[in-house]
Write an enzyme that holds these catalytic residues in place. Structure first.
Site, PDB file in Angstrom:
ATOM      1  N   ARG A 275       8.527  12.863 -34.157  1.00 45.36           N
ATOM      2  CA  ARG A 275       8.212  14.269 -33.894  1.00 45.36           C
ATOM      3  C   ARG A 275       9.452  15.082 -34.228  1.00 45.36           C
ATOM      4  NH1 ARG A 275       7.773  15.055 -28.217  1.00 45.36           N
ATOM      5  NH2 ARG A 275       9.739  16.127 -28.465  1.00 45.36           N
TER       6      ARG A 275
ATOM      7  N   GLU B 109      15.967  18.558 -33.542  1.00 44.99           N
ATOM      8  CA  GLU B 109      16.213  17.121 -33.741  1.00 44.99           C
ATOM      9  C   GLU B 109      14.913  16.491 -34.203  1.00 44.99           C
ATOM     10  OE1 GLU B 109      16.486  14.442 -30.488  1.00 44.99           O
ATOM     11  OE2 GLU B 109      14.983  15.484 -29.295  1.00 44.99           O
TER      12      GLU B 109
ATOM     13  N   ASN C 140      12.698  13.023 -33.344  1.00 46.16           N
ATOM     14  CA  ASN C 140      12.571  11.901 -32.414  1.00 46.16           C
ATOM     15  C   ASN C 140      11.867  10.762 -33.120  1.00 46.16           C
ATOM     16  OD1 ASN C 140      13.296  13.419 -29.771  1.00 46.16           O
ATOM     17  ND2 ASN C 140      11.792  14.718 -30.794  1.00 46.16           N
TER      18      ASN C 140
ATOM     19  N   SER D 245       6.779  11.814 -27.303  1.00 44.72           N
ATOM     20  CA  SER D 245       5.645  11.877 -26.384  1.00 44.72           C
ATOM     21  C   SER D 245       4.913  13.213 -26.401  1.00 44.72           C
ATOM     22  CB  SER D 245       6.113  11.533 -24.971  1.00 44.72           C
ATOM     23  OG  SER D 245       7.153  12.386 -24.605  1.00 44.72           O
TER      24      SER D 245
ATOM     25  N   LYS E 201      21.646  11.324 -33.127  1.00 41.02           N
ATOM     26  CA  LYS E 201      22.229  12.635 -33.402  1.00 41.02           C
ATOM     27  C   LYS E 201      23.300  12.524 -34.491  1.00 41.02           C
ATOM     28  CE  LYS E 201      20.158  14.640 -29.679  1.00 41.02           C
ATOM     29  NZ  LYS E 201      19.101  13.684 -29.349  1.00 41.02           N
TER      30      LYS E 201
ATOM     31  N   LYS F  45      26.501  17.639 -28.293  1.00 41.28           N
ATOM     32  CA  LYS F  45      25.461  16.634 -28.031  1.00 41.28           C
ATOM     33  C   LYS F  45      25.998  15.202 -28.093  1.00 41.28           C
ATOM     34  CE  LYS F  45      21.593  19.272 -29.908  1.00 41.28           C
ATOM     35  NZ  LYS F  45      20.315  19.129 -30.638  1.00 41.28           N
TER      36      LYS F  45
ATOM     37  N   GLU G 288      18.899  10.586 -25.661  1.00 46.17           N
ATOM     38  CA  GLU G 288      17.575  11.180 -25.819  1.00 46.17           C
ATOM     39  C   GLU G 288      17.025  11.542 -24.445  1.00 46.17           C
ATOM     40  OE1 GLU G 288      16.299  11.640 -28.809  1.00 46.17           O
ATOM     41  OE2 GLU G 288      17.973  10.616 -29.765  1.00 46.17           O
ATOM     42  N   GLY G 289      15.965  12.332 -24.453  1.00 50.77           N
ATOM     43  CA  GLY G 289      15.220  12.563 -23.225  1.00 50.77           C
ATOM     44  C   GLY G 289      15.578  13.830 -22.474  1.00 50.77           C
TER      45      GLY G 289
ATOM     46  N   ARG H 163       6.209  23.463 -26.660  1.00 51.07           N
ATOM     47  CA  ARG H 163       6.746  23.396 -25.292  1.00 51.07           C
ATOM     48  C   ARG H 163       7.520  24.665 -25.021  1.00 51.07           C
ATOM     49  NH1 ARG H 163      10.374  18.292 -25.646  1.00 51.07           N
ATOM     50  NH2 ARG H 163      10.679  19.233 -27.680  1.00 51.07           N
TER      51      ARG H 163
HETATM   52  P1  ADP Z   1      17.090  15.268 -26.555  1.00 56.04           P
HETATM   53  O1  ADP Z   1      17.179  14.088 -27.432  1.00 56.04           O
HETATM   54  O2  ADP Z   1      17.741  15.083 -25.233  1.00 56.04           O
HETATM   55  O3  ADP Z   1      15.705  15.819 -26.466  1.00 56.04           O
HETATM   56  P2  ADP Z   1      17.688  17.675 -28.088  1.00 56.04           P
HETATM   57  O4  ADP Z   1      18.577  17.729 -29.250  1.00 56.04           O
HETATM   58  O5  ADP Z   1      16.234  17.798 -28.364  1.00 56.04           O
HETATM   59  O6  ADP Z   1      18.027  16.349 -27.282  1.00 56.04           O
HETATM   60  O7  ADP Z   1      18.112  18.801 -27.057  1.00 56.04           O
HETATM   61  C1  ADP Z   1      17.462  18.973 -25.804  1.00 56.04           C
HETATM   62  C2  ADP Z   1      17.112  20.430 -25.593  1.00 56.04           C
HETATM   63  O8  ADP Z   1      18.278  21.231 -25.673  1.00 56.04           O
HETATM   64  C3  ADP Z   1      16.165  20.987 -26.630  1.00 56.04           C
HETATM   65  O9  ADP Z   1      14.832  20.736 -26.281  1.00 56.04           O
HETATM   66  C4  ADP Z   1      16.523  22.463 -26.634  1.00 56.04           C
HETATM   67  O10 ADP Z   1      15.863  23.119 -25.573  1.00 56.04           O
HETATM   68  C5  ADP Z   1      18.001  22.451 -26.339  1.00 56.04           C
HETATM   69  N1  ADP Z   1      18.771  22.493 -27.591  1.00 56.04           N
HETATM   70  C6  ADP Z   1      19.139  21.434 -28.347  1.00 56.04           C
HETATM   71  N2  ADP Z   1      19.807  21.820 -29.449  1.00 56.04           N
HETATM   72  C7  ADP Z   1      19.874  23.145 -29.401  1.00 56.04           C
HETATM   73  C8  ADP Z   1      20.446  24.142 -30.253  1.00 56.04           C
HETATM   74  N3  ADP Z   1      21.084  23.803 -31.364  1.00 56.04           N
HETATM   75  N4  ADP Z   1      20.316  25.443 -29.883  1.00 56.04           N
HETATM   76  C9  ADP Z   1      19.680  25.784 -28.745  1.00 56.04           C
HETATM   77  N5  ADP Z   1      19.131  24.907 -27.887  1.00 56.04           N
HETATM   78  C10 ADP Z   1      19.218  23.594 -28.207  1.00 56.04           C
HETATM   79 MG    MG Z   2      14.603  16.784 -27.845  1.00 61.42          MG
END
Ligand code: ADP
Ligand code: MG
Length: 432
Positions: free
Chosen positions: A83, A102, A104, A109, A263, A322, A326-327, A408
């Site tokens: 996703r 990102e 996944n 899910s 990442k 970051k 994940e999660g 979401r």
């Molecule tokens: P995870 O693998 O924990 O889901 P993500 O990279 O999806 O990691 O980041 C988790 C959440 O953080 C995202 O769903 C988003 O709400 C926020 N986020 C992540 N990257 C960014 C970004 N570059 N700018 C703004 N918000 C972000």
């Molecule tokens: Mg995410």
């Protein structure tokens, strides 16, 4: 012991049609890219070299990956379910751009639950007298799309008796999401079993041709809905994971594809020339993919990392820090980002992180409905996910599709966190 409804927005959220279409149009390219990375040992080795020195979890995954390659792959059919998540970045002139957050590649899910959300929002709009608007909501059935991929992999594995095994957590809060996919498989007369790593450790074995048996049943496809964070593993679970990876069964994903979703890999993809190397002869796909990238920066030791670390310490609100996790709930923002980076900027530990430009979407008003939470109007931002499914047999890609979407939405006071983390809720895009 408590059943709650899945949280959702009262109303669908506006999503720019052009960006929604752009996200769908690039999904097959992302499928190709992830699949290409998973087959490129040199790229994975080089990209993750600095990370695995400091991040034990990625290192352990990588050790299994190398061990599997040394032994030689028994698996010949490959199934990817991913996703790709995006936010709509609001530029200074007010126009919005699609920016990937990102991708996944394991346990992506909410494809099941979200197959029902368009109906919920359609009903709400009708109750509000907005019948015309209700008719504009798009049908969306990722559960069916994901099951199609699993069914194809099961069929190519080639044993009527063999089952699909959902690998699930000890305590599975999100079981109904999985049941939606499972039921689609039963509808196709494919048997599904649900097992934990512990069951695999206790009842799993390989025969001489490395066919996988768990509790006496041959397993054609292993669909991981767990195994993506360190807390999922103890010594036994790692042994079970190794057994699964060594087997002939189709793993969704195989360990190489899981590594392709880190990442660190995402950050390396944004380097000039990398996409061209991974997808030679596909300049259009490369251009579509690159158009979705936000700024991503390596914190590897050296001048490049020193410079960006200093920039982020000086101006933390421009960035997200970051780790390889994940999660949801792991990223660092603002003052906390500054403090952590200040502390680790001269240590190798910083290489376990990447830096990313912070995406700043335009907020809109909505009600977030969550069990036991008071109802109040909130300023919200949304994240759009597109599900991708592909199946490869040997070198031949036999299926490559976008399988539906997920919207979401969360209140702006939460920088991070998904639906499972109790922050975001399920939504439906209303295209404008
Ligand atoms: P995870 O693998 O924990 O889901 P993500 O990279 O999806 O990691 O980041 C988790 C959440 O953080 C995202 O769903 C988003 O709400 C926020 N986020 C992540 N990257 C960014 C970004 N570059 N700018 C703004 N918000 C972000
Ligand atoms: Mg995410």
């Amino acid at each position: 012991q408590v059943v709650n409804y899945a949280p959702f927005t009262l109303l669908p959220s506006a999503v720019p049609r052009a960006l929604f279409e752009q996200a769908y149009a690039v999904q097959q390219d992302f499928n190709l890219l992830v699949d290409a990375i998973s087959q490129n040992k040199e790229f994975l080795e080089q990209t993750l070299a600095s990370t695995i020195k400091v991040d034990d979890f990625t290192a352990q995954l990588f050790r299994i990956y190398m061990q599997i390659l040394e032994e030689g792959l028994a698996q010949t059919v490959f199934l990817g379910i991913n996703r790709s998540d995006y936010m709509f970045d609001c530029g200074l002139d007010g126009t919005a751009a699609l920016r990937q957050i990102e991708i996944n590649t394991i346990a992506a899910s909410f494809g099941g639950l979200t197959s029902r959300t368009a109906d919920v929002h359609g009903l709400v709009l009708k109750v509000l007298g907005k019948t015309e608007e209700a008719s504009h909501l798009l049908p969306n059935n990722p559960a069916k799309g994901l099951a199609l991929g699993i069914a194809k992999a099961w069929e190519l594995y080639g044993s009527q008796r063999a089952v699909v095994m959902f690998l699930v957590e000890e305590i599975q809060r999100n079981i109904f999401d999985q049941r939606c996919v499972e039921n689609e498989l039963w509808n196709r007369n494919i048997r599904v079993v649900r097992k934990r790593f512990r069951d695999v450790f206790e009842q799993g074995s390989l025969d001489a041709s490395r066919r996988l048996f768990v509790d006496g049943q041959e397993v054609a496809v292993v669909y991981y809905r767990e195994g993506y964070v360190p807390q999922n593993y103890d010594q036994q679970n790692w042994e079970a994971r190794l057994l699964l990876e060594r087997s002939r069964a189709v793993k969704c994903p195989d360990i190489a594809t899981q590594l392709a979703g880190t990442k660190k890999v995402q950050q390396e993809l944004s380097r000039p020339g990398t996409l061209e190397k991974l997808l030679p002869g596909c300049p259009e796909a490369v251009a579509r993919i690159r158009a979705t990238f936000a700024g991503l920066y390596s914190l590897d030791e050296g001048e490049e990392g020193d410079r960006i670390a200093a920039t982020a310490i000086a101006d933390p609100d421009r960035f997200v820090l970051k780790p390889q996790r994940e999660g949801g709930g792991n990223n660092l923002y603002g003052e906390e980002l500054r403090q952590v980076l200040e502390k680790i900027k001269d240590s190798p530990e910083r290489t376990s992180y990447i830096l990313m430009d912070k995406i700043k979407p335009q907020p809109s008003l909505n009600y977030l409905l969550r069990a036991h939470s008071p109802l109040q109007v909130s300023e919200c931002i949304s994240e759009l996910g597109i599900f991708g499914v592909y199946v490869r047999q040997g070198q031949e890609l036999v299926l490559n599709q976008a399988a539906g979407h997920l919207l979401r939405t969360k209140a702006i006071e939460h920088a991070d966190g998904g639906v499972a983390a109790g922050v975001a809720v399920l939504d439906t895009p209303y295209l404008v």
